[in-house]
Design a protein around this motif. Structure first.
Motif, PDB file in Angstrom:
ATOM      1  N   TRP A 135     -63.950 -28.904  59.277  1.00 43.60           N
ATOM      2  CA  TRP A 135     -63.438 -30.249  59.016  1.00 43.60           C
ATOM      3  C   TRP A 135     -61.908 -30.268  59.112  1.00 43.60           C
ATOM      4  CZ3 TRP A 135     -60.042 -32.736  55.876  1.00 43.60           C
ATOM      5  CH2 TRP A 135     -60.140 -34.129  55.815  1.00 43.60           C
ATOM      6  N   ALA A 136     -61.261 -29.312  58.462  1.00 46.23           N
ATOM      7  CA  ALA A 136     -59.795 -29.284  58.472  1.00 46.23           C
ATOM      8  C   ALA A 136     -59.248 -29.104  59.879  1.00 46.23           C
ATOM      9  CB  ALA A 136     -59.288 -28.175  57.554  1.00 46.23           C
ATOM     10  N   SER A 137     -59.946 -28.335  60.706  1.00 47.59           N
ATOM     11  CA  SER A 137     -59.512 -28.146  62.087  1.00 47.59           C
ATOM     12  C   SER A 137     -59.625 -29.438  62.881  1.00 47.59           C
ATOM     13  CB  SER A 137     -60.354 -27.047  62.743  1.00 47.59           C
ATOM     14  OG  SER A 137     -59.901 -26.774  64.052  1.00 47.59           O
ATOM     15  N   ARG A 138     -60.653 -30.240  62.586  1.00 49.96           N
ATOM     16  CA  ARG A 138     -60.846 -31.516  63.300  1.00 49.96           C
ATOM     17  C   ARG A 138     -59.974 -32.636  62.757  1.00 49.96           C
ATOM     18  NH1 ARG A 138     -66.362 -30.189  62.511  1.00 49.96           N
ATOM     19  NH2 ARG A 138     -66.491 -31.795  60.890  1.00 49.96           N
ATOM     20  N   HIS A 139     -59.396 -32.448  61.555  1.00 45.86           N
ATOM     21  CA  HIS A 139     -58.620 -33.505  60.902  1.00 45.86           C
ATOM     22  C   HIS A 139     -57.232 -32.989  60.524  1.00 45.86           C
ATOM     23  CE1 HIS A 139     -62.838 -34.744  60.377  1.00 45.86           C
ATOM     24  NE2 HIS A 139     -62.377 -35.978  60.366  1.00 45.86           N
ATOM     25  N   PRO A 140     -56.398 -32.719  61.518  1.00 44.95           N
ATOM     26  CA  PRO A 140     -55.054 -32.205  61.213  1.00 44.95           C
ATOM     27  C   PRO A 140     -54.247 -33.206  60.402  1.00 44.95           C
ATOM     28  CG  PRO A 140     -55.217 -32.893  63.508  1.00 44.95           C
ATOM     29  CD  PRO A 140     -56.609 -32.931  62.960  1.00 44.95           C
ATOM     30  N   GLY A 141     -53.384 -32.662  59.559  1.00 41.30           N
ATOM     31  CA  GLY A 141     -52.474 -33.487  58.784  1.00 41.30           C
ATOM     32  C   GLY A 141     -53.043 -34.030  57.490  1.00 41.30           C
ATOM     33  N   ARG A 142     -54.328 -33.826  57.228  1.00 42.26           N
ATOM     34  CA  ARG A 142     -54.928 -34.397  56.018  1.00 42.26           C
ATOM     35  C   ARG A 142     -54.697 -33.525  54.784  1.00 42.26           C
ATOM     36  NH1 ARG A 142     -58.987 -38.064  56.915  1.00 42.26           N
ATOM     37  NH2 ARG A 142     -58.771 -38.507  54.683  1.00 42.26           N
ATOM     38  N   ALA A 143     -54.792 -32.209  54.938  1.00 40.53           N
ATOM     39  CA  ALA A 143     -54.657 -31.299  53.795  1.00 40.53           C
ATOM     40  C   ALA A 143     -53.351 -30.522  53.903  1.00 40.53           C
ATOM     41  CB  ALA A 143     -55.837 -30.338  53.729  1.00 40.53           C
ATOM     42  N   VAL A 144     -52.789 -30.172  52.741  1.00 43.41           N
ATOM     43  CA  VAL A 144     -51.590 -29.335  52.719  1.00 43.41           C
ATOM     44  C   VAL A 144     -51.942 -27.885  52.427  1.00 43.41           C
ATOM     45  CG1 VAL A 144     -50.098 -31.245  52.041  1.00 43.41           C
ATOM     46  CG2 VAL A 144     -51.143 -29.803  50.267  1.00 43.41           C
ATOM     47  N   GLY A 145     -53.194 -27.605  52.131  1.00 42.68           N
ATOM     48  CA  GLY A 145     -53.632 -26.239  51.874  1.00 42.68           C
ATOM     49  C   GLY A 145     -55.144 -26.161  51.849  1.00 42.68           C
ATOM     50  N   VAL A 146     -55.681 -25.001  52.219  1.00 40.06           N
ATOM     51  CA  VAL A 146     -57.125 -24.764  52.225  1.00 40.06           C
ATOM     52  C   VAL A 146     -57.387 -23.422  51.552  1.00 40.06           C
ATOM     53  CG1 VAL A 146     -59.189 -24.467  53.644  1.00 40.06           C
ATOM     54  CG2 VAL A 146     -57.390 -26.063  54.382  1.00 40.06           C
ATOM     55  N   VAL A 147     -58.250 -23.433  50.535  1.00 43.69           N
ATOM     56  CA  VAL A 147     -58.624 -22.221  49.808  1.00 43.69           C
ATOM     57  C   VAL A 147     -60.091 -21.939  50.094  1.00 43.69           C
ATOM     58  CG1 VAL A 147     -58.785 -21.088  47.559  1.00 43.69           C
ATOM     59  CG2 VAL A 147     -56.955 -22.749  47.995  1.00 43.69           C
ATOM     60  N   LEU A 148     -60.383 -20.739  50.576  1.00 44.82           N
ATOM     61  CA  LEU A 148     -61.742 -20.369  50.966  1.00 44.82           C
ATOM     62  C   LEU A 148     -62.211 -19.184  50.129  1.00 44.82           C
ATOM     63  CD1 LEU A 148     -61.310 -20.634  54.843  1.00 44.82           C
ATOM     64  CD2 LEU A 148     -62.130 -22.396  53.250  1.00 44.82           C
ATOM     65  N   ASN A 149     -63.246 -19.423  49.350  1.00 46.80           N
ATOM     66  CA  ASN A 149     -63.829 -18.425  48.464  1.00 46.80           C
ATOM     67  C   ASN A 149     -65.047 -17.829  49.174  1.00 46.80           C
ATOM     68  OD1 ASN A 149     -65.341 -17.095  46.489  1.00 46.80           O
ATOM     69  ND2 ASN A 149     -65.576 -18.881  45.170  1.00 46.80           N
ATOM     70  N   ALA A 150     -64.881 -16.610  49.712  1.00 45.46           N
ATOM     71  CA  ALA A 150     -65.946 -15.943  50.470  1.00 45.46           C
ATOM     72  C   ALA A 150     -66.576 -16.890  51.489  1.00 45.46           C
ATOM     73  CB  ALA A 150     -67.005 -15.387  49.532  1.00 45.46           C
ATOM     74  N   PRO A 151     -65.792 -17.413  52.424  1.00 45.32           N
ATOM     75  CA  PRO A 151     -66.332 -18.372  53.390  1.00 45.32           C
ATOM     76  C   PRO A 151     -67.272 -17.681  54.383  1.00 45.32           C
ATOM     77  CG  PRO A 151     -64.119 -17.736  54.027  1.00 45.32           C
ATOM     78  CD  PRO A 151     -64.366 -17.103  52.686  1.00 45.32           C
ATOM     79  N   TRP A 152     -68.342 -18.366  54.738  1.00 46.36           N
ATOM     80  CA  TRP A 152     -69.317 -17.799  55.679  1.00 46.36           C
ATOM     81  C   TRP A 152     -68.828 -18.073  57.095  1.00 46.36           C
ATOM     82  CZ3 TRP A 152     -75.161 -19.440  56.262  1.00 46.36           C
ATOM     83  CH2 TRP A 152     -75.849 -18.416  56.923  1.00 46.36           C
ATOM     84  N   LEU A 153     -67.895 -17.255  57.565  1.00 53.05           N
ATOM     85  CA  LEU A 153     -67.272 -17.453  58.863  1.00 53.05           C
ATOM     86  C   LEU A 153     -67.973 -16.701  59.978  1.00 53.05           C
ATOM     87  CD1 LEU A 153     -63.504 -17.145  57.861  1.00 53.05           C
ATOM     88  CD2 LEU A 153     -64.912 -19.214  57.964  1.00 53.05           C
ATOM     89  N   HIS A 232     -64.283 -18.734  68.483  1.00 54.13           N
ATOM     90  CA  HIS A 232     -63.437 -19.183  69.588  1.00 54.13           C
ATOM     91  C   HIS A 232     -62.073 -19.686  69.103  1.00 54.13           C
ATOM     92  CE1 HIS A 232     -67.159 -19.014  71.947  1.00 54.13           C
ATOM     93  NE2 HIS A 232     -66.365 -18.942  72.995  1.00 54.13           N
ATOM     94  N   GLY A 233     -61.908 -19.818  67.791  1.00 55.37           N
ATOM     95  CA  GLY A 233     -60.616 -20.184  67.229  1.00 55.37           C
ATOM     96  C   GLY A 233     -60.538 -21.619  66.780  1.00 55.37           C
ATOM     97  N   LEU A 234     -60.119 -21.826  65.530  1.00 54.18           N
ATOM     98  CA  LEU A 234     -59.891 -23.164  64.990  1.00 54.18           C
ATOM     99  C   LEU A 234     -58.397 -23.463  65.008  1.00 54.18           C
ATOM    100  CD1 LEU A 234     -62.366 -23.200  61.949  1.00 54.18           C
ATOM    101  CD2 LEU A 234     -62.788 -23.794  64.348  1.00 54.18           C
ATOM    102  N   ALA A 235     -58.030 -24.642  64.530  1.00 50.01           N
ATOM    103  CA  ALA A 235     -56.626 -25.067  64.549  1.00 50.01           C
ATOM    104  C   ALA A 235     -56.267 -25.718  63.217  1.00 50.01           C
ATOM    105  CB  ALA A 235     -56.376 -26.022  65.706  1.00 50.01           C
ATOM    106  N   ILE A 236     -56.537 -25.028  62.128  1.00 48.30           N
ATOM    107  CA  ILE A 236     -56.174 -25.572  60.810  1.00 48.30           C
ATOM    108  C   ILE A 236     -54.655 -25.531  60.687  1.00 48.30           C
ATOM    109  CG2 ILE A 236     -56.411 -25.300  58.323  1.00 48.30           C
ATOM    110  CD1 ILE A 236     -59.117 -23.960  58.822  1.00 48.30           C
ATOM    111  N   ASP A 237     -54.051 -26.685  60.489  1.00 53.54           N
ATOM    112  CA  ASP A 237     -52.584 -26.748  60.492  1.00 53.54           C
ATOM    113  C   ASP A 237     -51.978 -26.582  59.108  1.00 53.54           C
ATOM    114  OD1 ASP A 237     -53.410 -29.153  59.442  1.00 53.54           O
ATOM    115  OD2 ASP A 237     -52.118 -30.407  60.693  1.00 53.54           O
ATOM    116  N   ALA A 238     -52.798 -26.338  58.099  1.00 54.26           N
ATOM    117  CA  ALA A 238     -52.310 -26.090  56.747  1.00 54.26           C
ATOM    118  C   ALA A 238     -52.442 -24.608  56.423  1.00 54.26           C
ATOM    119  CB  ALA A 238     -53.117 -26.915  55.737  1.00 54.26           C
TER     120      ALA A 238
END
Length: 353
Positions: A135-153, A232-238
């Protein structure tokens, strides 16, 4: 309308969503009835993992201690949002959750229209971490930070396993999207966290099954597509903070390692995907942590709080101060001074080979 929640001191708001083939669909937002006294001007939206829901009141305590207004979202067909006749936890595309997230953000004042005076931090656990990363990769500029607790990547069998499984899962999803998928859970992770067994946490086992919930082909196909996107790579800007147990084990019986390791994900496989999230990532290894690092033993939780607070103060609080300073810089300020200010705001990038 906000109503009393199942957690003492919290309230909940039902978010009506567009009906699907199973009927009416809702998501549910939870928050503290009386927020903390301090206010850092930041709102946080938390999203749970698979076979899960928000019950971690101590997580809200931590964030509110930093002056953050905490909100938790039970996605459609999870926890507070399950309705009769629905397939629990079911979705055929992780992008479907955009509607749930949009409704939650609108409810807490972070809709897409108009100026926003408050900043937004996202936090996701396990599948919720994957969902919020996409979601954050598709919605740049919305969040100022992202915290991932054991994310299933990444899949537990990593990329090679995805390539083997994906064709069969896609075919099964096309034929019978809600059909059975081979699944086995001895309940060892639940034993490690539940106060009914050897853990310290109380939760509703109707909403969070101690033996997990069998996945469906369509859901599994959606997860594999998400993993492929991350690969393939995301683009989270935060700035992104990832919290992981230092070790994984896949036990077939109860051992002491079950109390001190991630028994759900392959943490090495996940860690190798962290640099793919965006340009600024911080990875913290936590010795002795469980899959949900915030449910680990008290000494490990203290490490979680310390490292998260340090990241928050370094990237969210301090970055806001820097931006205010930069915004006040006269237009004729030398270009090199603005460039240096931009470079110093991109600290903490981590790479894992």
């Amino acid at each position: 309308m906000w109503m009393p929640d199942v957690l003492d001191g919290f309230e909940q708001l039902t978010l009506d969503l567009e009906p699907d083939e199973e009927g009416d669909v809702v998501a549910t937002l939870a928050r503290r009835i009386i927020p903390g006294d301090t206010d850092a001007g930041v709102d946080l939206l938390y999203v749970h993992g698979w076979n899960d829901y928000f019950f971690q009141a101590h997580l809200a305590d931590f964030w509110e201690g930093l002056g953050v207004r905490f909100h938790a979202l039970d996605l459609r067909k999870y926890g507070r949002s399950i309705r009769d006749g629905q397939t629990p936890n079911y979705v055929a595309d992780l992008g479907t959750y955009d509607e749930d997230i949009a409704a939650a953000l609108a409810a807490i004042g972070h809709g897409t229209g108009g100026p926003r005076s408050r900043r937004l931090v996202l936090m996701g656990h396990s599948t919720g971490g994957l969902t919020l990363s996409l979601w954050a990769s598709r919605h740049p500029g919305r969040a100022v930070g992202v915290v991932l607790n054991a994310p299933w990547l990444e899949l537990q069998m990593r990329e090679a396993g995805r390539r083997v499984l994906e064709p069969g899962v896609r075919a099964a999803a096309a034929i019978n999207p809600r059909g059975p998928v081979a699944y086995y859970d001895r309940g060892l992770y639940s034993r490690a966290i539940s106060a009914e067994y050897d853990g310290e946490w109380s939760y509703d086992s109707e909403w969070r099954s101690d033996l997990g919930r069998p996945p469906t082909p369509a859901w599994m196909a959606a997860i594999l597509r998400g993993h492929d996107q991350v690969a393939h790579g995301l683009a989270i800007d935060a700035p992104v903070l990832v919290l992981l147990s230092a070790r994984s084990t896949m036990p077939t019986r109860w051992t002491e390692d079950t109390r001190r390791t991630d028994t759900v994900l392959d943490v090495i496989g996940v860690a190798r995907r962290v640099p793919n999230l965006g340009p600024v990532t911080t990875l913290v290894w936590l010795d002795g942590a469980l899959h949900d690092v915030t449910l680990s033993a008290a000494p490990v939780r203290e490490m979680v709080w310390r490292e998260t607070a340090r990241w928050f103060r370094g990237y969210v609080t301090a970055d806001a101060t820097r931006r205010e300073t930069i915004d006040d810089t006269p237009p004729n300020d030398p270009w090199w001074r603005r460039a240096i200010a931009g470079v110093t705001s991109r600290r903490g990038r981590s790479r894992l080979g």
